[in-house]
Write a protein that holds these residues in place. Structure first.
Motif, PDB file in Angstrom:
ATOM      1  N   GLU A  66       0.657   5.089  -2.171  1.00  0.00           N
ATOM      2  CA  GLU A  66       0.792   6.430  -1.608  1.00  0.00           C
ATOM      3  C   GLU A  66       1.901   7.211  -2.300  1.00  0.00           C
ATOM      4  OE1 GLU A  66       1.541   5.924   2.541  1.00  0.00           O
ATOM      5  OE2 GLU A  66      -0.283   4.749   2.889  1.00  0.00           O
ATOM      6  N   ARG A  67       2.900   6.508  -2.837  1.00  0.00           N
ATOM      7  CA  ARG A  67       4.073   7.136  -3.435  1.00  0.00           C
ATOM      8  C   ARG A  67       4.071   7.034  -4.961  1.00  0.00           C
ATOM      9  NH1 ARG A  67       4.444   8.213   1.376  1.00  0.00           N
ATOM     10  NH2 ARG A  67       6.249   7.886   2.739  1.00  0.00           N
TER      11      ARG A  67
ATOM     12  N   GLN B 243       5.926   9.545  -6.935  1.00  0.00           N
ATOM     13  CA  GLN B 243       7.193  10.014  -6.355  1.00  0.00           C
ATOM     14  C   GLN B 243       8.382   9.442  -7.121  1.00  0.00           C
ATOM     15  OE1 GLN B 243       7.310   9.804  -2.087  1.00  0.00           O
ATOM     16  NE2 GLN B 243       9.545   9.818  -1.972  1.00  0.00           N
TER      17      GLN B 243
ATOM     18  N   PRO C 289       0.810  -1.224   0.000  1.00  0.00           N
ATOM     19  CA  PRO C 289       0.000   0.000   0.000  1.00  0.00           C
ATOM     20  C   PRO C 289       0.845   1.276   0.000  1.00  0.00           C
ATOM     21  CG  PRO C 289      -0.875  -1.592   1.574  1.00  0.00           C
ATOM     22  CD  PRO C 289       0.433  -2.135   1.098  1.00  0.00           C
ATOM     23  N   ARG C 290       2.054   1.204   0.556  1.00  0.00           N
ATOM     24  CA  ARG C 290       2.929   2.372   0.588  1.00  0.00           C
ATOM     25  C   ARG C 290       3.269   2.836  -0.838  1.00  0.00           C
ATOM     26  NH1 ARG C 290       6.488   4.151   4.516  1.00  0.00           N
ATOM     27  NH2 ARG C 290       4.961   3.230   5.916  1.00  0.00           N
TER      28      ARG C 290
ATOM     29  N   GLU D 227      11.095   1.214   1.179  1.00  0.00           N
ATOM     30  CA  GLU D 227      10.161   1.482   0.088  1.00  0.00           C
ATOM     31  C   GLU D 227      10.753   1.075  -1.255  1.00  0.00           C
ATOM     32  OE1 GLU D 227       7.914   5.301   2.194  1.00  0.00           O
ATOM     33  OE2 GLU D 227       9.680   5.599   0.919  1.00  0.00           O
TER      34      GLU D 227
END
Length: 239
Positions: free
Chosen positions: A129-130, A133, A125-126, A142
């Motif tokens: 979110e990124r 990025q 899930p991270r 990550e």
């Protein structure tokens, strides 16, 4: 047998890095290679993925001899790798890295492709979110998630994971291994090279110990975890 390695020998110049090793990986399992630094684990993984040439022996994947196939052809057949040191594209975004993992696929924009993107974001899930990025600005943990996710975007039958816990904090290490369990549960076979022998043996269906380029012990993960000499050498006496 999904993967068969038979009598594999690999050299770096005149130095013999891998010496006549043979092992197999059954479909739907986790197999692991453990050993000290310099034992030949990463060389084995690079050779299976096609990044190192073979001096002798052969590699068979799904019944097909792939010993001389270039790496991209192996990916097309269903074999992908998350390399040691992550090897992400640091100047690209998270999503661009994932798309690069699917470079050989012809179904971008399809429902199946989006399902695989969703699978990666479900496991990590991270990364969702990124997603926009730049990958090189993310933390080590990550980036490791991204490297594994990128390998999964090829929709592999077998994924090679080379030292996925290297350099990570203990909490992240546990998370990475839980995800490896989930990858297996979702139907992807795993060949794991890992410095954390306790965690590797805990979940491995089969395990092989490499010493100076040769396999010296093989068995189930549970069998090797209980072996006194293995405990002393790799587990600090305890699992």
């Amino acid at each position: 047998m999904l993967l068969e390695v038979e009598g594999l020998c690999v050299n770096y110049g005149h130095i013999e890095a891998i010496r006549d090793i043979s092992f197999g990986v059954e479909e739907g399992t986790i197999a692991t290679l453990i050993g000290a630094n310099g034992a030949g684990k990463t060389t084995t993984m690079k050779t299976i993925s096609g990044l190192r040439s073979v001096r002798a022996g052969r590699i068979v994947f799904q019944g097909k001899d792939i010993t001389t196939l270039p790496p991209y052809e192996r990916v097309k057949l269903g074999l992908s790798q998350s390399p040691e040191g992550r090897g992400i594209f640091p100047g690209m975004t998270v999503r661009e890295n994932l798309d690069m993992g699917a470079y050989v696929r012809k179904d971008r924009g399809s429902r199946a492709y989006q399902e695989d993107v969703d699978r990666v974001f479900g496991l990590f899930p991270r990364l969702l979110e990124r997603v926009g990025q730049i990958a090189g600005t993310m933390s080590g943990g990550e980036q490791q998630m991204l490297a594994i996710g990128r390998a999964l975007m090829a929709r592999p039958k077998l994924v090679l994971l080379d030292e996925p816990s290297m350099g990570l904090a203990p909490k992240l290490i546990q998370q990475i291994f839980s995800i490896i369990d989930e990858i297996k549960a979702q139907g992807t076979t795993v060949l794991l090279v890992e410095q954390n022998a306790a965690q590797a043996l805990k979940r491995a269906d089969t395990a092989h110990i490499l010493e100076t380029g040769s396999i010296v012990r093989s068995g189930t993960g549970a069998e090797l975890a209980k072996d006194g000499s293995v405990k002393a050498a790799y587990l600090g006496g305890d699992l």
